[in-house]
Design a protein around this motif. Structure first.
Motif, PDB file in Angstrom:
ATOM      1  N   ARG A   1       0.831  -1.211   0.000  1.00 36.99           N
ATOM      2  CA  ARG A   1       0.000   0.000   0.000  1.00 36.99           C
ATOM      3  C   ARG A   1       0.859   1.251   0.000  1.00 36.99           C
ATOM      4  N   GLU A   2       1.953   1.216   0.740  1.00 40.38           N
ATOM      5  CA  GLU A   2       2.832   2.380   0.816  1.00 40.38           C
ATOM      6  C   GLU A   2       3.463   2.669  -0.547  1.00 40.38           C
TER       7      GLU A   2
ATOM      8  N   ARG B   1       2.072   2.384  -3.340  1.00 34.24           N
ATOM      9  CA  ARG B   1       1.082   3.115  -4.132  1.00 34.24           C
ATOM     10  C   ARG B   1       1.058   4.606  -3.796  1.00 34.24           C
ATOM     11  N   ASN B   2       1.541   4.985  -2.620  1.00 35.52           N
ATOM     12  CA  ASN B   2       1.558   6.398  -2.225  1.00 35.52           C
ATOM     13  C   ASN B   2       2.740   7.147  -2.806  1.00 35.52           C
ATOM     14  N   LYS B   3       3.685   6.441  -3.355  1.00 37.33           N
ATOM     15  CA  LYS B   3       4.879   7.062  -3.916  1.00 37.33           C
ATOM     16  C   LYS B   3       4.661   7.357  -5.390  1.00 37.33           C
TER      17      LYS B   3
ATOM     18  N   THR C   1       8.513   3.611  -8.285  1.00 40.06           N
ATOM     19  CA  THR C   1       7.921   2.397  -7.738  1.00 40.06           C
ATOM     20  C   THR C   1       8.711   1.114  -7.909  1.00 40.06           C
TER      21      THR C   1
ATOM     22  N   ALA D   1       7.736   5.475   4.741  1.00 42.93           N
ATOM     23  CA  ALA D   1       6.426   6.123   4.634  1.00 42.93           C
ATOM     24  C   ALA D   1       6.526   7.632   4.788  1.00 42.93           C
TER      25      ALA D   1
ATOM     26  N   PRO E   1       7.077  11.451   4.072  1.00 36.77           N
ATOM     27  CA  PRO E   1       6.866  12.131   2.797  1.00 36.77           C
ATOM     28  C   PRO E   1       8.144  12.502   2.056  1.00 36.77           C
TER      29      PRO E   1
END
Length: 77
Positions: A20-21, A23-25, A30, A69, A71
């Motif tokens: 899931r993390e 996908r936040n990048k 990736t 995680a 930012p």
């Protein structure tokens, strides 16, 4: 389907959190997904009854996930 032990559920939960993390990048950063998979596969041979080793790796994984995680981190190798 076989029932999972508590530690097995914890490992799967950590793996899902890692994915899931990713996908936040940003998309261009990736390759981290393959990094997570590699890390999990590297320790696949750890005996599931070696609780101290599994717990250690879980703690290490949670610390790494927390760091990745943040930012400011964009590229995970």
């Amino acid at each position: 389907m076989a029932r999972l032990s508590g530690l097995q559920r914890d490992v799967l939960s950590l793996y899902r959190k890692c994915l899931r993390e990713v996908r936040n990048k940003p998309v261009r950063f990736t390759p981290a997904e393959t990094g997570y998979r590699t890390e999990f596969q590297k320790h696949r041979s750890v005996n599931k009854k070696d609780f101290s080793a599994v717990e250690y790796l879980l703690r290490k994984g949670h610390r790494q996930l927390e760091m990745y995680a943040s930012p400011g981190i964009r590229n995970i190798r």
